[in-house]
Design a protein around this motif. Structure first.
Motif, mmCIF file in Angstrom:
data_model
loop_
_atom_site.group_PDB
_atom_site.id
_atom_site.type_symbol
_atom_site.label_atom_id
_atom_site.label_comp_id
_atom_site.label_asym_id
_atom_site.label_seq_id
_atom_site.Cartn_x
_atom_site.Cartn_y
_atom_site.Cartn_z
ATOM 1 N N THR A 12 0.827 -1.202 0.000
ATOM 2 C CA THR A 12 0.000 0.000 0.000
ATOM 3 C C THR A 12 0.860 1.250 0.000
ATOM 4 O OG1 THR A 12 -1.754 -1.167 1.214
ATOM 5 C CG2 THR A 12 -1.813 1.242 1.248
ATOM 6 N N GLN A 13 0.417 2.261 -0.748
ATOM 7 C CA GLN A 13 1.115 3.535 -0.795
ATOM 8 C C GLN A 13 0.757 4.374 0.417
ATOM 9 O OE1 GLN A 13 3.097 4.134 -3.498
ATOM 10 N NE2 GLN A 13 3.752 6.217 -3.082
ATOM 11 N N TYR A 14 1.789 4.901 1.084
ATOM 12 C CA TYR A 14 1.598 5.799 2.218
ATOM 13 C C TYR A 14 2.386 7.082 1.980
ATOM 14 C CZ TYR A 14 -0.615 2.210 5.133
ATOM 15 O OH TYR A 14 -1.478 1.272 5.648
ATOM 16 N N TYR A 15 1.917 8.142 2.618
ATOM 17 C CA TYR A 15 2.610 9.424 2.604
ATOM 18 C C TYR A 15 3.042 9.741 4.031
ATOM 19 C CZ TYR A 15 0.544 9.685 -1.992
ATOM 20 O OH TYR A 15 0.179 9.406 -3.292
ATOM 21 N N TYR A 16 4.210 10.372 4.180
ATOM 22 C CA TYR A 16 4.730 10.574 5.531
ATOM 23 C C TYR A 16 5.582 11.831 5.604
ATOM 24 C CZ TYR A 16 9.416 9.060 4.055
ATOM 25 O OH TYR A 16 10.644 8.968 3.444
ATOM 26 N N GLN A 17 5.755 12.300 6.819
ATOM 27 C CA GLN A 17 6.582 13.479 7.051
ATOM 28 C C GLN A 17 7.262 13.348 8.414
ATOM 29 O OE1 GLN A 17 4.928 16.846 5.339
ATOM 30 N NE2 GLN A 17 6.055 18.344 6.529
ATOM 31 N N PRO A 18 8.594 13.322 8.438
ATOM 32 C CA PRO A 18 9.302 13.271 9.719
ATOM 33 C C PRO A 18 9.171 14.592 10.469
ATOM 34 C CG PRO A 18 10.711 12.547 7.908
ATOM 35 C CD PRO A 18 9.523 13.209 7.308
ATOM 36 N N GLN A 19 9.320 14.520 11.755
ATOM 37 C CA GLN A 19 9.252 15.704 12.609
ATOM 38 C C GLN A 19 10.255 16.768 12.160
ATOM 39 O OE1 GLN A 19 10.306 14.771 16.624
ATOM 40 N NE2 GLN A 19 9.488 16.674 17.473
ATOM 41 N N HIS A 20 9.806 18.008 12.140
ATOM 42 C CA HIS A 20 10.613 19.187 11.785
ATOM 43 C C HIS A 20 11.010 19.220 10.309
ATOM 44 C CE1 HIS A 20 10.674 20.140 15.965
ATOM 45 N NE2 HIS A 20 11.472 19.145 16.301
ATOM 46 N N SER A 21 10.365 18.405 9.492
ATOM 47 C CA SER A 21 10.651 18.461 8.059
ATOM 48 C C SER A 21 10.144 19.774 7.489
ATOM 49 C CB SER A 21 9.979 17.290 7.345
ATOM 50 O OG SER A 21 10.129 17.415 5.945
ATOM 51 N N ASN A 22 10.954 20.398 6.630
ATOM 52 C CA ASN A 22 10.558 21.682 6.057
ATOM 53 C C ASN A 22 10.183 21.568 4.580
ATOM 54 O OD1 ASN A 22 13.033 21.205 4.941
ATOM 55 N ND2 ASN A 22 14.014 23.072 5.692
ATOM 56 N N VAL A 23 9.842 20.349 4.134
ATOM 57 C CA VAL A 23 9.465 20.162 2.741
ATOM 58 C C VAL A 23 8.042 20.647 2.521
ATOM 59 C CG1 VAL A 23 11.041 18.242 2.375
ATOM 60 C CG2 VAL A 23 8.728 17.789 3.199
ATOM 61 N N SER A 24 7.751 21.021 1.279
ATOM 62 C CA SER A 24 6.430 21.576 0.973
ATOM 63 C C SER A 24 5.372 20.496 0.815
ATOM 64 C CB SER A 24 6.505 22.423 -0.304
ATOM 65 O OG SER A 24 6.974 21.627 -1.392
ATOM 66 N N LYS A 25 5.791 19.279 0.521
ATOM 67 C CA LYS A 25 4.834 18.181 0.409
ATOM 68 C C LYS A 25 5.458 16.939 1.023
ATOM 69 C CE LYS A 25 6.267 16.937 -4.318
ATOM 70 N NZ LYS A 25 5.776 16.701 -5.703
ATOM 71 N N PRO A 26 4.639 16.010 1.516
ATOM 72 C CA PRO A 26 5.180 14.842 2.218
ATOM 73 C C PRO A 26 5.884 13.880 1.277
ATOM 74 C CG PRO A 26 2.806 14.656 1.994
ATOM 75 C CD PRO A 26 3.169 16.033 1.529
ATOM 76 N N PHE A 27 6.717 13.044 1.853
ATOM 77 C CA PHE A 27 7.356 11.962 1.130
ATOM 78 C C PHE A 27 6.368 10.800 1.026
ATOM 79 C CE2 PHE A 27 10.606 14.325 3.460
ATOM 80 C CZ PHE A 27 11.488 14.650 2.441
ATOM 81 N N SER A 28 6.746 9.768 0.279
ATOM 82 C CA SER A 28 5.858 8.616 0.155
ATOM 83 C C SER A 28 6.663 7.332 0.069
ATOM 84 C CB SER A 28 4.962 8.739 -1.079
ATOM 85 O OG SER A 28 5.725 8.670 -2.275
ATOM 86 N N PHE A 29 6.040 6.221 0.420
ATOM 87 C CA PHE A 29 6.628 4.897 0.250
ATOM 88 C C PHE A 29 5.517 3.902 0.004
ATOM 89 C CE2 PHE A 29 6.101 5.225 4.949
ATOM 90 C CZ PHE A 29 5.242 4.145 5.160
ATOM 91 N N LYS A 30 5.917 2.724 -0.444
ATOM 92 C CA LYS A 30 4.978 1.611 -0.610
ATOM 93 C C LYS A 30 5.448 0.472 0.273
ATOM 94 C CE LYS A 30 2.331 -0.843 -4.137
ATOM 95 N NZ LYS A 30 2.155 -1.076 -5.603
ATOM 96 N N THR A 31 4.540 -0.079 1.054
ATOM 97 C CA THR A 31 4.898 -1.166 1.957
ATOM 98 C C THR A 31 5.197 -2.439 1.181
ATOM 99 O OG1 THR A 31 2.531 -1.568 2.241
ATOM 100 C CG2 THR A 31 3.642 -0.290 3.950
ATOM 101 N N SER A 32 5.775 -3.399 1.865
ATOM 102 C CA SER A 32 6.200 -4.655 1.244
ATOM 103 C C SER A 32 5.020 -5.421 0.661
ATOM 104 C CB SER A 32 6.910 -5.516 2.289
ATOM 105 O OG SER A 32 7.207 -6.793 1.767
ATOM 106 N N ARG A 33 5.279 -6.101 -0.437
ATOM 107 C CA ARG A 33 4.293 -7.074 -0.922
ATOM 108 C C ARG A 33 4.228 -8.216 0.086
ATOM 109 N NH1 ARG A 33 3.344 -6.646 -6.602
ATOM 110 N NH2 ARG A 33 4.810 -5.213 -7.628
ATOM 111 N N PRO A 34 3.065 -8.767 0.328
ATOM 112 C CA PRO A 34 2.989 -9.896 1.264
ATOM 113 C C PRO A 34 3.642 -11.138 0.683
ATOM 114 C CG PRO A 34 0.862 -9.524 0.222
ATOM 115 C CD PRO A 34 1.739 -8.383 -0.189
ATOM 116 N N ALA A 35 4.237 -11.947 1.545
ATOM 117 C CA ALA A 35 4.796 -13.221 1.098
ATOM 118 C C ALA A 35 3.695 -14.037 0.443
ATOM 119 C CB ALA A 35 5.384 -13.977 2.278
ATOM 120 N N GLY A 36 4.007 -14.623 -0.714
ATOM 121 C CA GLY A 36 3.010 -15.388 -1.456
ATOM 122 C C GLY A 36 2.413 -14.634 -2.621
ATOM 123 N N ASP A 37 2.616 -13.326 -2.671
ATOM 124 C CA ASP A 37 2.177 -12.537 -3.820
ATOM 125 C C ASP A 37 3.179 -12.760 -4.953
ATOM 126 O OD1 ASP A 37 1.581 -10.631 -5.728
ATOM 127 O OD2 ASP A 37 1.492 -8.947 -4.335
#
Length: 487
Positions: free
Chosen positions: A68-93
């Motif tokens: 699943t795609q998630y968006y995130y922002q670490p504390q005190h980040s000064n970026v204008s938009k959040p970063f993003s990542f995709k979680t691991s595919r489940p085993a068996g996919d």
């Protein structure tokens, strides 16, 4: 700054970043939409070490949805938009996916690999040449995550670079600052990738201390040892503080050995630098040697090999038919000075386990060149080559690039070599097509061309899903299926 990710199981993600000040409670805000970061997780991990200019902050996000795609922002980040990542595919996919692999990748630019080198170094970049970090950025939409199997940044080259006239001379005390600057340069350069792609790392010899195991100034007849290193710049300290790998999730040890599942593959990272077990201590590198002031880190004899055997025995090949192992040092490589490059102790300890548990692919670097070998065991190529071999397939790719350039392979190549080159910087691309077909490409960083490509066919006791014979498509074992993951 220096934002980086690492898988923490199918439903977790480590988010790490650096700050100039210590954080009382490092916090990450996140959510499924960039404008709705409604969740937050905190930790109490904000750590540093003597001579470091920054604090390493680590937060583990848990209870995420796999794939699943998630968006995130670490504390005190000064970026204008959040970063993003995709979680691991489940085993068996068993959906096809691609992984990028580098080994021996250093800082690019004024502190590392650039268009000029100092006296004694070689293989500078040509003007305007795309380096490996830039190439990985160019192709980051194609791969799911990045593996870096040791030798990260090459901050311990600072003294060698000064002796060779590449960097201006400093005092040994000021050298500690140069060491940290090179590390920070590299992590900053990698952030555009590591802030969105999980960055799965392993230990190499250049993470051990500040002095690359010893440096000699031949002009002034001075030999330097680990004794010149400032506090905090020995014993893999920076490496241990900077990263968080899924060792807790896999019963491994810190960032030294661990494993994780991703879709149809089980990945294992090993430590070829310390804790080899059975009393082995590498004579020229850490391995617990006092000359390196590094390791061991295990609390029990044979701890790494005992863990490896248990980890391999627990793999569910129906879910994760592919088993991929990474370890920094090779033992099958056409290199003249094998005594300093090959980890014979690793071969003795690990190779029988690889055969016994049918490991598919073994990745390494350390020698700064590319060599794809036949599947091997006990110095013998598998007679079936890549057509459903019994032996593991060995590939060494240490050609990612750093200040000192590339190594020269020894010719004629050993009888197990199937393709080798030592003149081009590049990285490996692993394409997992299905339960039976895996392609490894050597991608030239300079122009993205594929200089070598080979496909491994392994039955794994499961159907290929193609139909029509043991390899599909009329029974040809290496027939190429259609799809965007096949080059």
């Amino acid at each position: 700054m220096q934002i980086r990710l690492a898988y923490a199981g199918e439903t977790g993600m480590y988010v790490s970043w650096n700050t100039y000040s210590q954080l009382t409670q490092p916090t990450v805000s996140y959510g499924k939409h960039p404008e709705d970061l409604t969740h937050s997780t905190s930790s109490n991990v904000s750590v540093t070490y003597q001579t470091s200019a920054t604090y390493n902050n680590h937060v583990k996000l848990e209870g995420l949805e796999p794939g699943t795609q998630y968006y995130y922002q670490p504390q005190h980040s000064n970026v204008s938009k959040p970063f993003s990542f995709k979680t691991s595919r489940p085993a068996g996919d068993h959906t096809p996916f691609v992984v990028a692999v580098v080994v021996d990748l250093g800082t690019m630019g004024e502190d590392g690999l650039t268009t000029h080198v100092g006296t004694g170094a070689a293989n500078p970049l040509t003007p305007g040449e795309t380096n490996t970090i830039q190439s990985l950025q160019d192709y980051e939409d194609e791969y799911e995550f990045l593996m870096h199997d040791g030798d990260i940044a090459y901050a311990d080259y600072w003294l060698k670079e000064e002796i060779q006239g590449f960097l201006p001379n400093t005092t040994l005390e000021e050298g500690a600052v140069v060491y940290e600057r090179i590390l920070n340069d590299f992590y900053d350069q990698m952030t555009p990738i590591t802030s969105t792609k999980p960055y799965m790392v392993g230990p190499g010899n250049h993470e051990a201390n500040c002095d690359n195991g010893g440096t000699t100034d031949k002009v002034h007849n001075i030999s330097y040892t680990v004794s010149i290193c400032s506090p905090g710049q020995t014993n893999f300290t920076g490496y241990r503080k900077h990263f968080r790998m899924p060792s807790a999730e896999s019963d491994g040890l810190e960032n030294f050995w661990y494993s994780y599942d991703y879709g149809m593959a089980h990945f294992i990272q090993l430590d070829t630098e310390t804790d080899l077990g059975h009393g082995f201590i590498s004579p020229d590198e850490p391995g617990g040697s006092e000359s390196e002031d590094s390791g061991p880190f295990a609390t029990m004899m044979n701890q790494q090999t005992t863990w490896l055997a248990a980890d391999l025995a627990a793999v569910d090949r129906a879910k994760t038919p592919w088993v991929i192992v990474a370890g920094h040092r090779p033992w099958y490589i056409s290199y003249a000075n094998k005594s300093s490059a090959v980890c014979w102790e690793c071969k003795d300890v690990f190779e029988p386990l690889f055969l016994n548990y049918s490991v598919d692919l073994v990745l390494s670097g350390h020698v700064h060149a590319y060599q794809r070998n036949a599947p091997m065991y006990n110095d013998q190529p598998d007679p079936r080559e890549l057509d459903n071999p019994r032996f593991p397939w060995y590939i060494t790719n240490g050609a990612a690039g750093h200040y000192d350039g590339l190594d020269t392979l020894s010719t004629p190549y050993d009888n197990y070599s199937r393709f080798a080159q030592d003149t081009v910087y590049g990285w490996s691309r692993l394409s997992f097509h299905n339960a039976t077909h895996l392609t490894q490409d050597f991608v030239a960083s300079g122009n993205g061309s594929v200089l070598d490509s080979a496909t491994l066919y392994k039955e794994h006791g499961v159907s290929s899903g193609y139909g029509g014979g043991h390899g599909g498509h009329g029974g040809h074992p290496h027939a190429r299926p259609s799809g965007r993951y096949w080059p």
